[in-house]
Design an enzyme around this catalytic site. Structure first.
Site, PDB file in Angstrom:
ATOM      1  N   ARG A   1      17.407  10.298 -43.081  1.00  0.00           N
ATOM      2  CA  ARG A   1      16.323  10.218 -44.062  1.00  0.00           C
ATOM      3  C   ARG A   1      16.109  11.557 -44.746  1.00  0.00           C
ATOM      4  O   ARG A   1      16.500  12.607 -44.247  1.00  0.00           O
ATOM      5  CB  ARG A   1      15.024   9.769 -43.408  1.00  0.00           C
ATOM      6  CG  ARG A   1      14.417  10.761 -42.406  1.00  0.00           C
ATOM      7  CD  ARG A   1      13.328  11.620 -43.033  1.00  0.00           C
ATOM      8  NE  ARG A   1      12.828  12.631 -42.110  1.00  0.00           N
ATOM      9  CZ  ARG A   1      13.205  13.886 -42.105  1.00  0.00           C
ATOM     10  NH1 ARG A   1      14.133  14.303 -42.944  1.00  0.00           N
ATOM     11  NH2 ARG A   1      12.686  14.766 -41.253  1.00  0.00           N
TER      12      ARG A   1
ATOM     13  N   ASP B   1      10.439  10.003 -38.642  1.00  0.00           N
ATOM     14  CA  ASP B   1      11.890   9.848 -38.668  1.00  0.00           C
ATOM     15  C   ASP B   1      12.333   8.499 -38.122  1.00  0.00           C
ATOM     16  O   ASP B   1      13.176   7.812 -38.713  1.00  0.00           O
ATOM     17  CB  ASP B   1      12.544  10.976 -37.867  1.00  0.00           C
ATOM     18  CG  ASP B   1      12.232  12.343 -38.428  1.00  0.00           C
ATOM     19  OD1 ASP B   1      11.690  12.411 -39.550  1.00  0.00           O
ATOM     20  OD2 ASP B   1      12.520  13.342 -37.763  1.00  0.00           O
TER      21      ASP B   1
END
Length: 407
Positions: free
Chosen positions: A49, A202
């Site tokens: 990400r 995350d």
């Protein structure tokens, strides 16, 4: 390999090709290492990400706005109910294709004794932690892992590994849970087995990512909302500085404590509940450094909410300005940038077509993220190649889907 960059991902087909190559490599290695013939393998992937805005505020109960990027951890494997002597098996065998691990790339662990490995095989603790926190019954398995999420870059290679492993276990056992619960259990695994007090961002975005969307996450309530990012005229450019100053552990802890101390001084549960006026009213009670830390957290929470509103109205100019403000705050008030990140941001901002640029991740190295007009992406990359004193890697990204089985 060109001498002025380490990696260049400038079209979406490159990501798909590399995913397929890594999948093929895992399958080949599985057959070589575990000697299973003509059997159906389970294959999954989970993405890394990039956080567009909302840095160092997850532990202040704030808001973050990440997107999943098409760099993946791939896991291929199958159940192994019996050992090679046809006795009932309790041992899991895992092999990683990460070259930097050398001869530490293979691990075995017994499901009846899920103990942490020593530091030389710390990567395996992320795997064992997920197995220990899986909501269901885990059966013995063999698997091979390969990832192209760059390690130590701030693009969440650890969360991609955790979420990929949880997704593998789901498909292996046919026991599925919600994406939110998956993320929370992976976070718990990292806390307990890797001893990293990470926030929830995350794991959430690796699990819940959606193609052509960012995800606004409330780090207090764990509620989330998708915001479209699908304008073909706008691109997200992630640049890896390929430097990592090894300060982040102690520096992270000290900043977290400073934020908590300021919240206590001004009588708030967290800085999520504070305003700049609250901070100013208590200025005499707070040391100057802690004051700056709290100022960043309070203003960054406001910026992230403003950025989501700008995104909903496709106001990319305002979004870019907020990214710029975020970086300046991280540099000047939170002091987690470094010369290399500042250089990349300055070069990017001085390039035509750039709407905003900032460091992303924990800081002290890692990556920058830049919002740029698609027509100017190559120009920005060339400027960085020419002017950045280090050797960068480039990723032109579109938001991608979260963890999934690969059919």
């Amino acid at each position: 390999m060109n001498s002025d960059y380490l990696a260049l991902y400038d079209n979406q087909s490159k990501y798909a090709d590399e995913l397929n190559q890594n999948l093929s490599a895992c399958k080949t290695e599985f057959l070589k290492s575990f000697c299973t013939k003509n059997s159906e393998l389970i294959s999954v992937c989970a993405p890394g990400r990039v956080n567009l805005i909302g840095e160092h505020i997850d532990y202040n109960d704030g808001f973050v706005l990440p997107m999943a990027i098409p760099l993946y951890t791939v896991i291929v494997g199958k159940l192994k109910p019996f050992d090679d002597n046809n006795n009932k098996n309790t041992v899991c065998r895992v092999k990683s294709l990460e070259a930097s691990l050398g001869d530490k790339n293979y691990v075995e662990f017994d499901l009846s004794n899920l103990q942490k490995k020593d530091k030389s095989q710390n990567w395996a603790n992320y795997i064992i932690g997920v197995v220990a926190n899986f909501e269901g019954t885990v059966e013995p398995f063999d698997c091979v892992i390969k990832s192209n999420v760059p390690l130590g870059s701030g693009l969440s290679s650890s969360a991609a590994l955790e979420v990929a492993m949880y997704t593998f276990l789901e498909n292996l056992t046919n026991q599925f849970t919600s994406k939110e619960n998956k993320a929370l259990r992976c976070q718990k695994a990292e806390h307990e087995y890797a001893s990293v007090p990470c926030g929830i961002m995350d794991q959430f975005i690796s699990s819940m990512g959606k193609e052509n969307n960012t995800l606004l996450i409330d780090c207090r309530s764990y509620e989330s909302k998708l915001f479209a990012l699908n304008d073909p005229d706008i691109s997200v450019l992630v640049v890896n500085s390929n430097v990592k100053h090894h300060l982040e552990g102690s520096e992270y802890s000290s900043r977290r404590k400073q934020c908590e101390d300021v919240a206590r001084i001004i009588g708030k549960k967290s800085l999520r509940d504070a305003t700049l006026q609250d901070l100013q009213n208590n200025e005499e009670k707070i040391d100057r450094e802690a004051y700056r830390r709290a100022k960043h957290a309070i203003t960054e929470i406001e910026r992230t909410l403003s950025a989501s509103k700008a995104l909903s109205g496709n106001d990319m100019t305002t979004f870019g300005q907020l990214m710029n403000q975020s970086h300046d705050s991280l540099r000047d008030d939170f002091n987690v940038s470094c010369a290399e990140l500042d250089s990349l941001v300055e070069i990017s901002r001085n390039s035509d077509g750039v709407l905003g640029s900032r460091m992303t991740g924990g800081g002290f190295g890692g990556c920058t993220v830049t919002l740029v007009k698609t027509s100017h992406v190559n120009e920005v990359i060339e400027n960085i190649k020419q002017k950045y004193k280090g050797v960068a890697s480039f990723y032109v990204c579109k938001p991608c889907e979260g963890a999934r089985q690969i059919q």
